[in-house]
Design an enzyme around this catalytic site. Structure first.
Site, PDB file in Angstrom:
ATOM      1  CG  ASP A 181      -1.960   1.124   1.019  1.00 41.99           C
ATOM      2  OD1 ASP A 181      -1.555   2.219   0.728  1.00 41.99           O
ATOM      3  OD2 ASP A 181      -2.897   0.865   1.804  1.00 41.99           O
ATOM      4  CG  HIS A 182       1.649   4.030  -3.286  1.00 43.19           C
ATOM      5  ND1 HIS A 182       0.384   3.605  -3.899  1.00 43.19           N
ATOM      6  CD2 HIS A 182       1.478   5.237  -3.579  1.00 43.19           C
ATOM      7  CE1 HIS A 182      -0.400   4.298  -4.455  1.00 43.19           C
ATOM      8  NE2 HIS A 182       0.221   5.360  -4.181  1.00 43.19           N
ATOM      9  CG  HIS A 244      -4.504   4.273  -0.769  1.00 42.39           C
ATOM     10  ND1 HIS A 244      -3.468   3.243  -0.892  1.00 42.39           N
ATOM     11  CD2 HIS A 244      -4.787   4.404  -2.046  1.00 42.39           C
ATOM     12  CE1 HIS A 244      -3.059   2.912  -1.948  1.00 42.39           C
ATOM     13  NE2 HIS A 244      -4.116   3.529  -2.672  1.00 42.39           N
TER      14      HIS A 244
END
Ligand code: NAD
Length: 492
Positions: A181-182, A244
């Site tokens: 999950d950047h 996110h």
């Protein structure tokens, strides 16, 4: 820097993500000495290509991300890259990958450490993981690691995510799986923990006695661009909220971990998510709103973007209210919103504190405007920093108050030196640190919450389009918060 050893195998090795983010990030790790001589990278996809052509493509990817590539450093780096064409559905062909991995492992003395990075369409994740194991690609060398890195999306609802996870679990243990999950790789998201647990001033007020509400906004300025066919099957709720936003919210809501380790942090995030109220049908309908952008000037409405059906009911905007049923947060809502084609591109968290119980400056004869709420803003992007709004006296002979701001903005040089999310996350994978990845329990609680919203939305035909491009979403997103006698801190 500590040198890490590994052979990387990138599925989807000629894809957009690999060229744009993954290879440049590896190069940064190489320049910093986290990768030196004991590593190799294998790229695979269906395309036919030899090593030289692949290395030239890697050089181009480095140049495109702003690196000089005429240096010995760049040439040495790309000499560690190898290419092997491979169709991921061809089980027998994994033997070829195995042989190459074994060979490169010996050549570079990588000590059996292996990282498998799945950067391709998620429908292949399960089969690849299975074939990696059954075809013997996992290293069995003593003390060597095998790690699987997975790109998003992780399922499209709880049931599909569970099936996928069951498939992965046949080959890899949870602590070997790194779900990207950047957002968790972003500097200011990681800074939430420092801000909270490093400051008495912050953490002692971090609860429902002093915080009125918390707002999380992930605002995008662009429309769907070339991702339309993917996006139309997903929508903002699945694409942004389930992953996110739920991750950010759980970092904001969690209790202090016993220690700053991945296991302890995950345990607290999971506890927070477990106390998130999963809505029934009626509450889901009142506490979440969706939107889809209309047309303005030359900008087509969402339904007339390329590759979007003219009757699409996919949402390009979501706003919602989240409630935690626990001692810390009961009565303090978290408002979230995200969407495309909004006024600006930014991510921020606004923590709105309660006003003083008594406003002593508002005595009957005073002209003073009521005290403003203290607001702590965490700017995540494009600029990184914090801002704290306080009340102070105006500099005149009378006695009035006005809100002032204490700002800390990370300067341009420091921002430039901040590692990109993918560099951090790849480094974490090499170290075996799972802190900034989504664990399966987190993913599953997030899906269970989001599925309830989706279920309600699927029952009703939405009135789309319902917001103007370059606004902050539909009127319903304003009503959602005004109903509670509050307003969005960031507004136009
Ligand atoms: P892409 O379409 O550019 O690349 C896909 C790759 O998979 C290509 O290398 C292609 O050759 C390969 N491939 C497809 N079918 C194959 C098969 N049967 N056998 C072997 N190889 C095959 O995709 P991308 O944009 O690089 O995204 C990769 C992953 O990352 C996806 O899961 C995506 O959701 C995720 N992701 C991408 C971005 C981004 O910015 N591009 C952002 C977040 C997540």
């Amino acid at each position: 820097a500590t040198e890490r050893k590994a052979v990387f195998l990138f599925f989807g090795g000629t894809g957009d993500l690999a060229y744009r983010k993954l290879y440049p990030s590896l190069f940064n790790l190489y320049r910093k000495g986290n990768l030196r001589s004991h590593f190799a990278v294998i790229g695979t996809s269906r395309a036919k290509m030899d090593d030289d052509k692949f290395r030239a493509a890697i050089k181009k990817s480095l140049a495109d991300s702003g690196n000089r590539t005429d240096s010995k450093e760049a040439s040495d780096f790309v000499s560690h890259f190898y290419y092997q064409d491979h169709d991921v559905t061809d089980t027998a062909h994994y033997a070829v990958l195995k042989e190459l991995m074994d060979k490169l492992d010996k050549k570079y003395k990588a000590e059996g450490h292996r990282i498998f990075y799945l950067s391709m369409a998620p429908q292949f994740f399960g089969t690849i993981a299975q074939d990696l194991k059954t075809q013997g690609l996992l290293s069995d060398e003593k003390d060597a690691f095998n790690r699987l890195v997975i790109e998003k999306p992780f399922g499209r609802d709880y049931d599909s995510a569970k099936l996928l996870n069951d498939a992965l679990s046949k080959s890899f243990d949870e602590n070997q799986i790194f779900r990207i999950d950047h957002y968790l790789g972003k500097e200011m998201i990681q800074n939430i923990e420092a801000l909270r647990f490093g400051n008495t001033l912050v953490e002692s007020l971090w609860n429902n006695r002093y915080i009125d509400n918390i707002q999380v906004t992930l605002s995008e300025k662009l429309g769907v661009e070339e991702r339309a066919s993917y996006y139309d099957n997903s929508g903002a709720l699945r694409d942004m909220v389930q992953n996110h936003i739920m991750q950010i919210v759980s970092l904001l809501a969690m209790e202090q971990p016993v220690a700053f380790t991945d296991t302890d942090i995950r345990a607290e995030k999971v506890k927070a998510l477990r106390s998130l109220r999963v809505y029934n049908v009626a509450d889901a309908a009142t506490n979440f709103v969706r939107g889809q952008y209309g047309a303005v000037n030359e900008q087509a409405d969402y339904r007339h973007e390329d590759n979007v059906p003219h009757d699409s009911t996919t949402e390009t905007f979501v706003a919602g209210k989240l409630l935690f049923d626990n001692y810390r947060w009961s009565g303090t809502p978290f408002y979230i919103r995200t969407g495309k084609m909004l006024a600006d591109k930014f991510t921020r968290v606004d923590v709105v504190f309660k006003r003083p119980l008594v406003d002593i400056f508002a005595f009957p004869q005073s002209q003073n405007t009521p005290l403003a709420a203290n607001v702590l803003t965490i700017f995540v992007e494009p600029h990184a920093g914090f801002s704290l709004q306080l009340n102070a006296k105006t500099n005149d002979t009378g006695f009035s108050t006005e809100p002032i701001k204490l700002d800390y903005l990370v300067d341009a040089q420091k921002s430039k030196d901040t590692p990109e999310p993918y560099e951090r996350l790849l480094h974490d994978v090499l170290k075996g640190d799972g802190t900034n990845f989504s664990s399966w329990p987190e993913v599953s609680y997030a899906w269970k919450f989001v599925d309830q919203i989706r279920r309600v939305w699927d029952l009703q035909e939405p009135q789309f389009p319902n917001y103007t491009p370059h606004s902050m979403g539909p009127a319903a997103a304003e009503e959602l918060i005004q109903r509670d006698h509050r307003e969005w801190v960031y507004r136009l």
